[in-house]
Design a protein around this motif. Sequence first.
Motif, short mmCIF file in Angstrom:
data_model
loop_
_atom_site.label_atom_id
_atom_site.label_comp_id
_atom_site.label_asym_id
_atom_site.label_seq_id
_atom_site.Cartn_x
_atom_site.Cartn_y
_atom_site.Cartn_z
N LEU A 71 0.83 -1.21 0.00
CA LEU A 71 0.00 0.00 0.00
C LEU A 71 0.86 1.26 0.00
CD1 LEU A 71 -2.91 -0.91 2.47
CD2 LEU A 71 -2.89 -1.01 -0.03
N GLN A 72 1.95 1.22 0.76
CA GLN A 72 2.87 2.36 0.78
C GLN A 72 3.51 2.55 -0.59
OE1 GLN A 72 3.38 5.10 2.22
NE2 GLN A 72 5.01 4.92 3.73
N LEU A 73 3.89 1.46 -1.24
CA LEU A 73 4.48 1.53 -2.57
C LEU A 73 3.48 2.11 -3.58
CD1 LEU A 73 6.86 0.89 -4.45
CD2 LEU A 73 5.89 -1.39 -4.74
N ALA A 74 2.25 1.67 -3.52
CA ALA A 74 1.21 2.20 -4.42
C ALA A 74 1.00 3.69 -4.18
CB ALA A 74 -0.10 1.44 -4.23
N ALA A 75 0.98 4.09 -2.90
CA ALA A 75 0.80 5.50 -2.57
C ALA A 75 1.98 6.33 -3.06
CB ALA A 75 0.61 5.66 -1.06
N ARG A 76 3.19 5.83 -2.86
CA ARG A 76 4.39 6.56 -3.31
C ARG A 76 4.38 6.73 -4.83
NH1 ARG A 76 7.58 9.02 0.66
NH2 ARG A 76 7.32 7.76 2.50
N ARG A 77 4.01 5.69 -5.54
CA ARG A 77 3.95 5.79 -7.00
C ARG A 77 2.89 6.78 -7.46
NH1 ARG A 77 4.75 -0.58 -8.69
NH2 ARG A 77 7.00 -0.61 -8.31
N ALA A 78 1.87 7.00 -6.65
CA ALA A 78 0.82 7.96 -6.98
C ALA A 78 1.13 9.36 -6.43
CB ALA A 78 -0.52 7.48 -6.42
N GLY A 79 2.30 9.51 -5.81
CA GLY A 79 2.71 10.82 -5.32
C GLY A 79 2.29 11.12 -3.89
N GLY A 80 1.96 10.10 -3.11
CA GLY A 80 1.53 10.32 -1.74
C GLY A 80 2.18 9.34 -0.79
#
Length: 128
Positions: A71-80
Amino acid sequence: MSYSRPPGLQIVDAMTPPVLVLAGPVARGEVSGLSDDVRALLRTSRARVVVCDVGGLGPPGLAAVDLLARLQLAARRAGGRIRLRDPDPALHALLDLVGLRFEVEGQVEERKPALGVEEAVEPGDPAV
């Protein structure tokens, strides 16, 4: 008097980040859907943080660690990024053990003091 809802997206207070509630043990097949949810929340709310309520996640284990890392990786890739709400102390310890650091709601953020800021000293104060 009646009020009709204006067309378009709902106005969201920028100070209140969106919340994703993670309840019960999450199956491996649900991880990609939850990652999509995180990206969608970041995109639609224009927030930089999604709060993940992990209080009902269940007993901490490697599956929970894997889920939160993804979830953190997905958020980082989305800029958050994600912030945890109500983590079990054992989950917090397990995340530290594997080297994953997450911001936790209600936890004071660790920062260095601002440059050039000094504490006033009164005459007669003992040396520290």
